[in-house]
Design a protein around this motif. Structure first.
Motif, PDB file in Angstrom:
ATOM      1  N   ARG A  99       0.834  -1.218   0.000  1.00 29.79           N
ATOM      2  CA  ARG A  99       0.000   0.000   0.000  1.00 29.79           C
ATOM      3  C   ARG A  99       0.858   1.253   0.000  1.00 29.79           C
ATOM      4  O   ARG A  99       0.531   2.232  -0.660  1.00 29.79           O
ATOM      5  CB  ARG A  99      -0.962  -0.025   1.172  1.00 29.79           C
ATOM      6  CG  ARG A  99      -1.982  -1.121   0.970  1.00 29.79           C
ATOM      7  CD  ARG A  99      -3.032  -1.211   2.010  1.00 29.79           C
ATOM      8  NE  ARG A  99      -3.815  -2.416   1.790  1.00 29.79           N
ATOM      9  CZ  ARG A  99      -4.688  -2.585   0.813  1.00 29.79           C
ATOM     10  NH1 ARG A  99      -4.926  -1.625  -0.038  1.00 29.79           N
ATOM     11  NH2 ARG A  99      -5.341  -3.722   0.679  1.00 29.79           N
ATOM     12  N   ILE A 100       1.954   1.217   0.745  1.00 26.42           N
ATOM     13  CA  ILE A 100       2.877   2.364   0.746  1.00 26.42           C
ATOM     14  C   ILE A 100       3.467   2.548  -0.644  1.00 26.42           C
ATOM     15  O   ILE A 100       3.599   3.674  -1.129  1.00 26.42           O
ATOM     16  CB  ILE A 100       3.978   2.182   1.817  1.00 26.42           C
ATOM     17  CG1 ILE A 100       3.371   2.314   3.226  1.00 26.42           C
ATOM     18  CG2 ILE A 100       5.105   3.186   1.621  1.00 26.42           C
ATOM     19  CD1 ILE A 100       4.326   1.984   4.362  1.00 26.42           C
ATOM     20  N   GLU A 101       3.819   1.447  -1.295  1.00 23.43           N
ATOM     21  CA  GLU A 101       4.421   1.529  -2.644  1.00 23.43           C
ATOM     22  C   GLU A 101       3.470   2.118  -3.682  1.00 23.43           C
ATOM     23  O   GLU A 101       3.909   2.622  -4.701  1.00 23.43           O
ATOM     24  CB  GLU A 101       4.911   0.150  -3.097  1.00 23.43           C
ATOM     25  CG  GLU A 101       6.268  -0.208  -2.569  1.00 23.43           C
ATOM     26  CD  GLU A 101       7.344   0.804  -2.956  1.00 23.43           C
ATOM     27  OE1 GLU A 101       7.462   1.161  -4.146  1.00 23.43           O
ATOM     28  OE2 GLU A 101       8.057   1.250  -2.048  1.00 23.43           O
ATOM     29  N   ASN A 107       9.068  10.619  -1.332  1.00 23.55           N
ATOM     30  CA  ASN A 107       9.301  11.113   0.026  1.00 23.55           C
ATOM     31  C   ASN A 107       8.200  10.662   0.984  1.00 23.55           C
ATOM     32  O   ASN A 107       8.467  10.315   2.129  1.00 23.55           O
ATOM     33  CB  ASN A 107       9.425  12.640   0.035  1.00 23.55           C
ATOM     34  CG  ASN A 107      10.700  13.115  -0.624  1.00 23.55           C
ATOM     35  OD1 ASN A 107      11.736  12.446  -0.563  1.00 23.55           O
ATOM     36  ND2 ASN A 107      10.638  14.262  -1.275  1.00 23.55           N
ATOM     37  N   GLU A 108       6.967  10.675   0.514  1.00 24.23           N
ATOM     38  CA  GLU A 108       5.856  10.192   1.335  1.00 24.23           C
ATOM     39  C   GLU A 108       6.041   8.710   1.639  1.00 24.23           C
ATOM     40  O   GLU A 108       5.814   8.258   2.766  1.00 24.23           O
ATOM     41  CB  GLU A 108       4.523  10.432   0.622  1.00 24.23           C
ATOM     42  CG  GLU A 108       4.149  11.895   0.492  1.00 24.23           C
ATOM     43  CD  GLU A 108       2.936  12.136  -0.383  1.00 24.23           C
ATOM     44  OE1 GLU A 108       2.257  11.159  -0.786  1.00 24.23           O
ATOM     45  OE2 GLU A 108       2.647  13.315  -0.680  1.00 24.23           O
ATOM     46  N   LYS A 109       6.454   7.949   0.629  1.00 22.96           N
ATOM     47  CA  LYS A 109       6.715   6.522   0.824  1.00 22.96           C
ATOM     48  C   LYS A 109       7.777   6.321   1.902  1.00 22.96           C
ATOM     49  O   LYS A 109       7.613   5.482   2.799  1.00 22.96           O
ATOM     50  CB  LYS A 109       7.219   5.878  -0.473  1.00 22.96           C
ATOM     51  CG  LYS A 109       6.215   5.736  -1.567  1.00 22.96           C
ATOM     52  CD  LYS A 109       6.886   5.117  -2.786  1.00 22.96           C
ATOM     53  CE  LYS A 109       5.992   5.122  -4.000  1.00 22.96           C
ATOM     54  NZ  LYS A 109       6.653   4.495  -5.163  1.00 22.96           N
ATOM     55  N   ASP A 110       8.863   7.080   1.782  1.00 24.18           N
ATOM     56  CA  ASP A 110       9.964   6.940   2.746  1.00 24.18           C
ATOM     57  C   ASP A 110       9.515   7.246   4.164  1.00 24.18           C
ATOM     58  O   ASP A 110       9.812   6.495   5.092  1.00 24.18           O
ATOM     59  CB  ASP A 110      11.129   7.867   2.374  1.00 24.18           C
ATOM     60  CG  ASP A 110      11.900   7.398   1.157  1.00 24.18           C
ATOM     61  OD1 ASP A 110      11.705   6.244   0.721  1.00 24.18           O
ATOM     62  OD2 ASP A 110      12.704   8.200   0.637  1.00 24.18           O
ATOM     63  N   HIS A 146      -2.974  10.227   1.065  1.00 23.42           N
ATOM     64  CA  HIS A 146      -2.950   9.478  -0.197  1.00 23.42           C
ATOM     65  C   HIS A 146      -3.017   7.959  -0.011  1.00 23.42           C
ATOM     66  O   HIS A 146      -3.277   7.236  -0.969  1.00 23.42           O
ATOM     67  CB  HIS A 146      -1.697   9.843  -0.993  1.00 23.42           C
ATOM     68  CG  HIS A 146      -1.657  11.284  -1.399  1.00 23.42           C
ATOM     69  ND1 HIS A 146      -0.535  12.072  -1.235  1.00 23.42           N
ATOM     70  CD2 HIS A 146      -2.613  12.089  -1.919  1.00 23.42           C
ATOM     71  CE1 HIS A 146      -0.799  13.301  -1.652  1.00 23.42           C
ATOM     72  NE2 HIS A 146      -2.051  13.331  -2.080  1.00 23.42           N
ATOM     73  N   LEU A 147      -2.768   7.471   1.192  1.00 22.42           N
ATOM     74  CA  LEU A 147      -2.763   6.027   1.456  1.00 22.42           C
ATOM     75  C   LEU A 147      -4.179   5.465   1.397  1.00 22.42           C
ATOM     76  O   LEU A 147      -5.105   6.059   1.936  1.00 22.42           O
ATOM     77  CB  LEU A 147      -2.163   5.749   2.841  1.00 22.42           C
ATOM     78  CG  LEU A 147      -1.994   4.283   3.195  1.00 22.42           C
ATOM     79  CD1 LEU A 147      -0.761   3.703   2.498  1.00 22.42           C
ATOM     80  CD2 LEU A 147      -1.866   4.118   4.700  1.00 22.42           C
TER      81      LEU A 147
END
Length: 160
Positions: A99-101, A107-110, A146-147
């Motif tokens: 889901r993160i990917e 940057n949001e993913k990190d 966004h998640l």
């Protein structure tokens, strides 16, 4: 007056959605702690068993065989729990990281990965990414926005 109530309700809904997303993301870390605790229990049991078998007179001694069956059963039980917990951890990890990917911004993913998978503190994330803590919080908020949560999690949360 009605516009303020509508905006307030919307703000409350955003806060609740954010809280649900955080609960989902935080669901990974307890697996890590439980695995560590079970491994410590196994280690402790083994060290207690080894400690009770040591005799400092240098002479060979017989062992109490009935004592071993309880010990073996305890170790077996803990190892089964450990295997089950590791499987749950892997499933949780795969689901959350997938889901993160799906987020578009790296940057949001990190930030989400470091915070919820690695369990890093805000200042550690800021240092690692070479950003201020304030900017890390902004990225975190955007990432949460966004998640997308799994439908199963939304249904479970709404029934609570």
């Amino acid at each position: 007056m009605m516009d303020q109530r509508t905006n307030q309700r919307t703000d409350e809904e955003v806060i609740q959605e954010s809280a649900r997303k955080k609960a989902y993301l935080y669901s990974y870390r307890p697996h890590v702690r439980r695995i560590s605790r079970i491994e410590s229990e196994i280690e402790e049991l083994r060290s207690m068993k080894m400690g009770s078998a040591v005799n400092n007179d240098g002479m060979p001694h017989g062992h109490n065989q009935s004592d071993l069956s309880g010990y073996a059963a305890d170790i077996d039980d803990l190892e089964r729990k450990l295997t089950a917990e590791k499987s749950e951890r892997i499933a949780s990890y795969n689901d959350i990281t997938e889901r993160i990917e799906h987020l578009k911004n790296e940057n949001e993913k990190d930030v989400l990965f470091y915070r919820y998978i690695k369990g890093m503190e805000w200042w550690e994330i800021a240092e690692k990414m070479n950003y201020s803590e304030r900017w890390v919080h902004v990225l975190h908020g955007r990432g949460l926005k966004h998640l997308e949560l799994p439908k199963e999690f939304i249904e479970v949360q709404s029934n609570m």
